[in-house]
Design an enzyme around this catalytic site. Sequence first.
Site, PDB file in Angstrom:
ATOM      1  N   CYS A 169     -14.510  -2.072   9.059  1.00 14.70           N
ATOM      2  CA  CYS A 169     -15.816  -1.670   9.577  1.00 14.70           C
ATOM      3  C   CYS A 169     -15.776  -0.202   9.993  1.00 14.70           C
ATOM      4  O   CYS A 169     -15.954   0.146  11.160  1.00 14.70           O
ATOM      5  CB  CYS A 169     -16.204  -2.567  10.751  1.00 14.70           C
ATOM      6  SG  CYS A 169     -17.935  -2.408  11.229  1.00 14.70           S
ATOM      7  N   TYR A 175       5.102   6.044   4.260  1.00 15.53           N
ATOM      8  CA  TYR A 175       4.125   6.190   5.344  1.00 15.53           C
ATOM      9  C   TYR A 175       2.925   5.254   5.252  1.00 15.53           C
ATOM     10  O   TYR A 175       2.015   5.377   6.064  1.00 15.53           O
ATOM     11  CB  TYR A 175       3.636   7.643   5.438  1.00 15.53           C
ATOM     12  CG  TYR A 175       4.758   8.608   5.673  1.00 15.53           C
ATOM     13  CD1 TYR A 175       5.501   8.562   6.848  1.00 15.53           C
ATOM     14  CD2 TYR A 175       5.114   9.544   4.714  1.00 15.53           C
ATOM     15  CE1 TYR A 175       6.564   9.429   7.057  1.00 15.53           C
ATOM     16  CE2 TYR A 175       6.171  10.418   4.912  1.00 15.53           C
ATOM     17  CZ  TYR A 175       6.889  10.358   6.085  1.00 15.53           C
ATOM     18  OH  TYR A 175       7.933  11.203   6.287  1.00 15.53           O
ATOM     19  N   GLY A 225      11.172  17.492   3.976  1.00 16.37           N
ATOM     20  CA  GLY A 225       9.748  17.273   3.753  1.00 16.37           C
ATOM     21  C   GLY A 225       9.305  17.609   2.348  1.00 16.37           C
ATOM     22  O   GLY A 225       8.211  18.128   2.134  1.00 16.37           O
ATOM     23  N   ARG A 259      -3.527   6.860   5.529  1.00 17.48           N
ATOM     24  CA  ARG A 259      -3.300   8.286   5.293  1.00 17.48           C
ATOM     25  C   ARG A 259      -4.554   9.019   4.815  1.00 17.48           C
ATOM     26  O   ARG A 259      -4.770  10.183   5.161  1.00 17.48           O
ATOM     27  CB  ARG A 259      -2.152   8.498   4.299  1.00 17.48           C
ATOM     28  CG  ARG A 259      -0.801   8.063   4.839  1.00 17.48           C
ATOM     29  CD  ARG A 259       0.338   8.522   3.940  1.00 17.48           C
ATOM     30  NE  ARG A 259       0.490   9.963   3.942  1.00 17.48           N
ATOM     31  CZ  ARG A 259       0.136  10.757   2.934  1.00 17.48           C
ATOM     32  NH1 ARG A 259      -0.396  10.247   1.822  1.00 17.48           N
ATOM     33  NH2 ARG A 259       0.302  12.068   3.015  1.00 17.48           N
TER      34      ARG A 259
END
Length: 473
Positions: free
Chosen positions: A391, A421, A274, A360
């Site tokens: 919208c 991602y 990560g 994200r």
Amino acid sequence: MSADPHSRPVAPAWLVAPRDANLLSPAVWPENARRAADGGIELGGVPASELRTRFGTPLYVLDEDQVRATARRTLDAFQAATAVHGVRARVYYAGKAFLSTEVVRWVTEEGLAVDVCTGGELAVALAAGAEPGRLGFHGNNKSVAELERAVEVGVGSIVIDSLIEIERLAAIVERRGATQAVLLRVNSGVHAETHDFLATAHEDQKFGFTLTDAAAAVARIRELPGLQFVGLHCHIGSQIFGTAGFEESAARIVELHAELLEGGDLPVLNLGGGFGIAYTSVDDPTPIEQLAAGIADAVARQCEVRGIPIPDLAFEPGRAIVGRAGVTLYEVGTTKPVALGGGATRLYVSVDGGMSDNPRAALYGAQYSARIASRSSDAEPTLARVVGKHCESGDIVVDAEYLPADVSPGDLLAVPATGAYCFSLASNYNYVPRPPVVALRGGEARVIVRGESVDDLLARDAGPATTPREGIA
């Protein structure tokens, strides 16, 4: 700034108005990105305006050379760091960050293994020609069919996530007369993000076993002849800078590792990853060589204290391999200054994509950068918010950025650091077709994932008697 001192600041504290809103922050953009003589941005030797003409917008652009170079550098760093201690390293590419057959080929050719977490991701990796023995299968709810397929093709390792999965997998391998290598996912109680980490004594999440419960799960695995227990797996977070969180987690995991050695060998320890990337000019990710050395040294120290051998180590860098290589191109549709009070104004810049191609910002409050890609400008920088066409008031692409004040309809806007991602999380919200993915290498551009049209969306609808021959792109 608003005259009300208790109101939300117009711009985040970290965002400083640049002297030149045309400059590209080198840590954020791909290495091959630059301003050309005509003022436009070139990506991998191809003008962004040319990409718009050929492929339209929105458009995901992925620099193949950047992906390959980052993969090589990462693997070299971890292999060098573990070799110092006489052990080996394996680096897994995170399929969930960005997955296509082309990208799987790139990273495997550069020496990486691949981790997948669904049957669909497994199918893509296999279709790309990935060696099954170099695949790892994650997931907290792998179905029987997914486990069957993993065992059938010979996936290198399966990461066990629950007691139910132990029994489910044991039944499959017994029926097939197979043996399957497995790791156990364990929560160390360390949660890390960016520069900070939190160490707790408890866990409340869907993944893995607690340190307290892990020994019993391992004992059950070792009772089952078709399951080969090879080690522990731990993941402490994402977008991580620095090694402090990994060092604390390593101390806890190595303690468990030492206890489990009494019952048999544990040749592998997977410490996850990560690792972070720069999304804005103020982000300062830790060099991969420093991360690799710091984590390997921490494991070595913990093993030395306990008088046990160092296992081979595995890592999952996550977005760090592909994130910086991606840039998304949009066309500006409208601009609208909005008065915020106290004399402050924010310029809303609406583009032809949004949360359907990058959710994200809406999901996590993620920050991004942006630049006009079709030209340069001498206009003064102005505070802007780049928003999408959906919208939803939360349909934000870039929450806060300084763009030239003359940004106008028709301008091409580029958002960097979108390789991870964004494509993976894309949707058809508001029935917006997902964009194509174009790869760049050696000054050439090619489509590696086809975009969708409205016809594609209607083709999945079982209601219409006929499907229109032409849709609105």
